[in-house]
Design an enzyme around this catalytic site. Structure first.
Site, short mmCIF file in Angstrom:
data_model
loop_
_atom_site.label_atom_id
_atom_site.label_comp_id
_atom_site.label_asym_id
_atom_site.label_seq_id
_atom_site.Cartn_x
_atom_site.Cartn_y
_atom_site.Cartn_z
CD GLU A 93 34.09 38.26 35.48
OE1 GLU A 93 34.12 37.76 34.35
OE2 GLU A 93 34.95 39.07 35.90
CB SER A 151 44.21 43.68 39.29
OG SER A 151 42.82 43.97 39.33
CG HIS A 210 35.93 33.71 35.94
ND1 HIS A 210 35.28 34.86 36.32
CD2 HIS A 210 37.22 34.07 35.70
CE1 HIS A 210 36.15 35.86 36.31
NE2 HIS A 210 37.33 35.41 35.94
CG ASN A 216 38.62 35.07 31.45
OD1 ASN A 216 37.92 34.88 30.46
ND2 ASN A 216 38.10 35.29 32.66
N GLY A 243 39.33 42.63 38.17
CA GLY A 243 38.83 43.76 37.41
C GLY A 243 38.73 45.05 38.22
CD GLU A 247 40.79 34.42 38.43
OE1 GLU A 247 41.58 35.00 37.68
OE2 GLU A 247 39.59 34.26 38.15
CE LYS A 253 37.48 39.02 33.27
NZ LYS A 253 37.27 39.65 34.54
C1 PEP Z 1 39.94 37.23 35.49
O1 PEP Z 1 39.00 37.52 34.80
O2 PEP Z 1 40.14 36.04 35.70
C2 PEP Z 1 40.80 38.29 36.03
C3 PEP Z 1 41.72 37.94 36.89
O3 PEP Z 1 40.56 39.57 35.62
P1 PEP Z 1 41.51 40.85 35.86
O4 PEP Z 1 42.90 40.46 35.50
O5 PEP Z 1 40.96 41.90 34.94
O6 PEP Z 1 41.38 41.23 37.30
#
Ligand code: PEP
Length: 243
Positions: free
Chosen positions: A94, A200, A92, A6, A169, A163, A8
């Protein structure tokens, strides 16, 4: 096993084309693992062109349920299909946190996309406050419940991404046990075939996370932005699939 990157709000069309060319070179034949990249809408075309004839699929980062209409800033299923896109991420955290996405709108987007033949990665996960308040199970039941109501019989085109919001992040990763517990819980109340872990994921922790029971892949943010780290995660997944 599915590994999805992803991106973003990163990588315009030029950077996307260069990244995809680099990824193809680094990954070579990726038959043991399904690989997806999800660029921003304006870069989807560049990714589709570059990855044509490869096994790597391009997803969008969102999709609307209506065919067309007065929905400024949104993109429809048929627009994505016409652009060569194979699927979409929906819900997501975000989108939920900053743009008012709800359990219901997430489920509506997922159902419409699946109905049109797109793949879907529908995201769920608890905040830190919810985890500390012992509400993880209730939150997952509510979020997945909304998806289950809209899509009572999920097929292989639907993946749920667990998630934990506190791990996205932040560099903090759920322990492999936390990931396994949440995935097993989700599969216990919804018969989805594939639950991805996100939060992460990096080359250093991919092996221990992906080798857990009920962890069927990963949704990767930060580490998907570099060819080397994304390739390393895909290779780990391929190795675990073969073993
Ligand atoms: C994501 O954006 O779905 C995500 C898991 O980000 P990150 O791997 O940076 O934590």
């Amino acid at each position: 096993m599915l590994i999805a990157g992803n991106w973003k709000m990163h990588k315009g069309p030029g950077e996307t084309a260069a990244f995809c060319a680099g990824l193809l070179e680094a990954l070579g034949d990726v038959s043991d693992v399904e690989v997806v990249v999800a660029p921003t809408f304006v870069s989807v075309h560049a990714a589709v062109e570059e990855l044509e004839d490869s096994g790597i699929r391009v997803y969008a980062q969102n999709v609307h349920w209506a065919e067309e209409g007065a929905y400024t800033g949104e993109v429809s299923r048929s627009m994505l299909i016409a652009s060569g896109v194979a699927g979409a991420i929906v819900g997501h955290s975000e989108r939920r946190q900053y743009f008012g996405e709800t359990d219901e709108s997430t489920a509506q987007r997922a159902a419409a996309a699946l109905e049109a033949g797109l793949g879907v990665i529908a995201c769920v996960g608890e905040t830190l406050e919810e985890r500390e308040g012992d509400e993880t199970e209730a939150v997952l039941r509510r979020q997945v419940g909304a998806i289950a109501e809209a899509i009572p019989e999920p097929d292989a085109a639907l993946s749920i991404a667990y998630e934990p919001v506190w791990a996205i992040g932040t560099g903090k990763t759920a322990t492999p046990e936390m990931a396994r517990e949440a995935h097993t819980l989700i599969k216990g109340f919804y018969p989805v075939e594939r639950v991805l872990y996100g939060g992460s994921v990096k080359p250093e922790n991919a092996d221990e996370l992906l080798s857990q029971d009920d962890v069927d892949g990963a949704l990767v943010g930060g580490a998907s932005l570099e060819v080397d780290s994304f390739t390393a995660i895909c290779e780990t997944a391929a190795r675990l699939t073969r073993s």
